[in-house]
Write a protein that holds these residues in place. Sequence first.
Motif, short mmCIF file in Angstrom:
data_model
loop_
_atom_site.label_atom_id
_atom_site.label_comp_id
_atom_site.label_asym_id
_atom_site.label_seq_id
_atom_site.Cartn_x
_atom_site.Cartn_y
_atom_site.Cartn_z
N THR A 21 0.87 -1.24 0.30
CA THR A 21 0.08 0.15 -0.12
C THR A 21 0.79 1.21 0.15
N VAL A 22 1.82 1.32 0.88
CA VAL A 22 2.76 2.51 1.06
C VAL A 22 3.44 2.65 -0.22
N THR A 23 4.12 1.77 -0.59
CA THR A 23 4.95 1.77 -1.61
C THR A 23 4.19 2.08 -3.01
N GLY A 24 3.09 1.39 -3.30
CA GLY A 24 2.07 1.80 -4.42
C GLY A 24 1.87 3.34 -4.39
N ALA A 25 1.25 3.71 -3.13
CA ALA A 25 1.05 5.14 -3.20
C ALA A 25 2.15 6.33 -3.12
N LEU A 26 3.59 5.55 -2.95
CA LEU A 26 4.56 6.46 -3.07
C LEU A 26 4.93 6.44 -4.83
N GLY A 27 4.56 5.35 -5.37
CA GLY A 27 5.12 5.26 -6.79
C GLY A 27 3.73 6.34 -7.37
N LEU A 28 2.71 6.21 -7.03
CA LEU A 28 1.71 6.98 -7.71
C LEU A 28 1.97 8.60 -7.49
N LEU A 29 2.70 8.89 -6.44
CA LEU A 29 2.98 10.02 -6.02
C LEU A 29 4.17 10.79 -6.76
#
Length: 299
Positions: A77-85
């Motif tokens: 979740t955190v890494t996916g959100a960071l990738g989107l950011l």
Amino acid sequence: MSDFFQFIIEGLTTGSFYALVALGYTMVYGIIRLINFAHGDLFMVGAFIGWTGLMVLASAHLPLALALLIALVAAMTVTGALGLLIERLAYQPLLRAPRLSILITALGVSLALQNGVLLIYGAGFRTYPHVLSQAGFELHGVQITFAQIGIIVASLALMLALYFFVHHTFLGTAMRALAIDQDAARLMGIDVERLIQLTFLLGSVLAAVAGVMEGLYYTQINFFMGFVLGLRAFTAAVLGGIGNIPGAMAGGILIGLLEAFGAGYVSSQWTDVFVFGVLIGVLVIKPTGLFGERVVERM
């Protein structure tokens, strides 16, 4: 002969990590023609988030399986959100800019992620709990652990799921259309920006899974681990044919096997020479990779 098959098992295990990360490289390149050098550092971030989750949950005395599941989901979740950011803030404004501009930005993002983790966690190694059992079985002199089997099977399942998604779903078809011609895809009503974000999300999630699995398998992680593994995964993507999903899978496995045989029969100090020697050789002899880049379809 037993050593030969032992190296195959070890190579398949390591190659599974490379293949999962290489998929992120090849998907992003297939969509926007960007070599996302920050992708290996997302792998590193996923490993640290998973470690943090396990450390926090260890004090709560949760069942081991539940703690692992929660830590893995948190890392994804955190890494996916960071990738989107990262895609939203760093890459999207430069999609129409010269390729060199976005490439330099990718290198800057990579350095920012490394130094961010360095500031938060420090330069020392962090150690995952020894939760993977060394239990297994022996087959004709070859030691195979259940952890190795689990990593190989889980990685293969994720790779096949991604292949099915890209080639047998509506969104996957739209992504492949986008890889061919963004302007034509936009005229056909495809939401180009959302699909690019989806590509970064999928790649980041796969990198996080690989990071957590490597942390569990090797137990030690550090802020620089994503740089070296990212270069090897990039080599795997180039070897298989960057932009080609089956090629990235095969390239990751081949690089893992090459590393295992090189360390086993020559020396572990020469593994980088073998791996990056392959990269140079492929770029000189067959730049399109072993599978070749498709003209009509790049994903």
